[in-house]
Design an enzyme around this catalytic site. Structure first.
Site, PDB file in Angstrom:
ATOM      1  N   ASP A 156       0.772  -1.191   0.037  1.00 38.05           N
ATOM      2  CA  ASP A 156      -0.026   0.102   0.026  1.00 38.05           C
ATOM      3  C   ASP A 156       0.844   1.347  -0.005  1.00 38.05           C
ATOM      4  O   ASP A 156       0.593   2.428  -0.448  1.00 38.05           O
ATOM      5  CB  ASP A 156      -1.005  -0.104   1.281  1.00 38.05           C
ATOM      6  CG  ASP A 156      -2.467  -0.321   0.937  1.00 38.05           C
ATOM      7  OD1 ASP A 156      -2.755  -0.101  -0.026  1.00 38.05           O
ATOM      8  OD2 ASP A 156      -2.879  -1.282   1.784  1.00 38.05           O
ATOM      9  N   GLY A 198     -10.651   2.597   7.573  1.00 35.85           N
ATOM     10  CA  GLY A 198      -9.595   3.549   7.828  1.00 35.85           C
ATOM     11  C   GLY A 198      -9.687   4.903   6.537  1.00 35.85           C
ATOM     12  O   GLY A 198     -10.218   4.681   5.642  1.00 35.85           O
TER      13      GLY A 198
END
Length: 367
Positions: free
Chosen positions: A128, A190
């Site tokens: 990520d 998130g």
């Protein structure tokens, strides 16, 4: 035609998403075409091997199993670009566990379980953090002593696969975004906002860990570090208690008791409405900050479970950004259309991202 079976594994803090694909190449050595077969989402559970067996059964995969497995890793540190997984890479990722304690241990546990289960398969990872390898130097460097920076304490950024997927989807409708200034707001379990210029990340709200930046359903986002020092010194909290509170009981849940945006939007209770308003304001401020980082904005892109599915929240955010020229087409927004701006000012997009597809595509770089 040559065909290989690929499995993309996307391990979250509580869910395991899996998608199976075929890699079809017209002739040996040609660039394969990625063709989706099936996908599923199950709970993580304590036993990685048992969960992988359940995943395969739900996906209706063959007993032979995949020939290629790709794992999503939240924190790659200074590792860039997707790559084949080996012991040296695993050791580097193990060292990053303190930077992503909610995600990294689970993902690595499943990666190790997959390597044991499918000894014949080639296995790889995509990070990520990799999307943010192009962060501007003033974004990467945190305002801390040099000795701390030398420890690797700097801005890495997260949600990279989500941002890459959103960029790919919008570009399929308007390739101009690849040469423009865009702000992406990924709002889910998130949440983070990212400034992209010419297809490259230049700034983002999360820094060293996925705890920073804007508030999330259960995560605090940025706080005055003095507040944490106070809790350590005067309330007797230890680091583990702080981490649990900041990760699982803060953010929207800290204000309203839970972080379910669907319930919060419909709840007239003052604390619920305070949580929603704080959330909307902080996101709007982050979008404005990211626009500042790249000298303006031509596109705003919403994604994630909340960003994609909560038109009322999108409306609240955009209402605070009229001075930037943003305006929604209310009917399109309420209907969940992919393009939801009013036709003047920056384009506004609402996309359903596909991180598993990004994982599958990433494997083509190292296969």
């Amino acid at each position: 035609m040559t065909t290989r079976r690929l499995l993309a594994l996307n391990v979250g803090s509580s869910t395991l998403k899996g998608a199976s694909y075929l890699l079809n190449a017209e002739v040996p050595g040609a660039q394969p075409r990625v063709v989706e077969r099936s996908r599923v989402e199950i709970s993580v559970g304590p036993d990685a091997q048992e969960r992988l067996a359940t995943l395969l059964e739900t996906l209706s995969e063959t007993a032979a199993g995949p020939e290629v497995v790709v794992h999503r890793i939240v924190h790659g540190g200074d590792l860039h670009e997707s790559r084949e997984l080996d012991e040296a890479v695993l050791a580097k990722l193990d060292a990053l566990v303190p930077f992503a304690p909610l995600h990294q241990p689970l993902a690595l546990a499943f990666a190790r379980a997959a390597r044991l289960r499918w000894l014949q398969a080639r296995q790889g990872v995509a990070f990520d953090t990799d999307f943010h390898a192009s962060l501007a130097p003033w974004s990467r460097r945190l305002p801390i002593p040099e000795a701390w920076d030398a420890l690797g304490i700097r801005r890495y950024g997260f949600h990279g696969l989500a941002f890459a997927s959103a960029l790919r989807i919008v570009a399929s409708h308007d390739a101009g975004i690849l040469q423009s200034r865009a702000v992406f707001a990924h709002l889910g379990g998130g949440c983070s906002v990212c400034a992209v210029e010419g297809g490259r990340s230049r700034d983002t709200t999360m820094a060293l860990t996925p705890l920073g930046g804007i508030p999330s359903p259960t995560r605090s986002g940025d706080l005055d570090p003095g507040a944490l020092l106070y809790l350590l010194r005067h309330e007797g909290l230890d680091a583990q208690t702080l981490e649990e509170g900041l990760s699982r009981a803060a953010g929207l849940a800290g204000i309203a008791g839970h972080g379910d945006m669907r319930m919060l939007l419909a709840d007239p209770d003052p604390q619920a409405q305070l949580a929603v308003e704080l959330f909307a304001v902080r996101i709007a401020q982050a979008i404005a900050a990211m626009a500042t980082a790249i000298g303006g904005v031509d596109h705003v892109v919403f994604s994630g479970g909340i960003g994609h599915r909560a038109p009322g929240l999108r409306a609240r955010i955009v209402a605070r950004l009229g001075w930037l020229g943003l305006a929604l087409a209310s009917r399109d927004n309420d209907a969940g259309a992919i393009r939801i701006d009013g036709g003047s000012g920056p384009a506004i997009w609402n996309v359903a991202i596909d991180e598993e597809r990004e994982l599958a595509e990433s494997a083509l770089a190292w296969l």
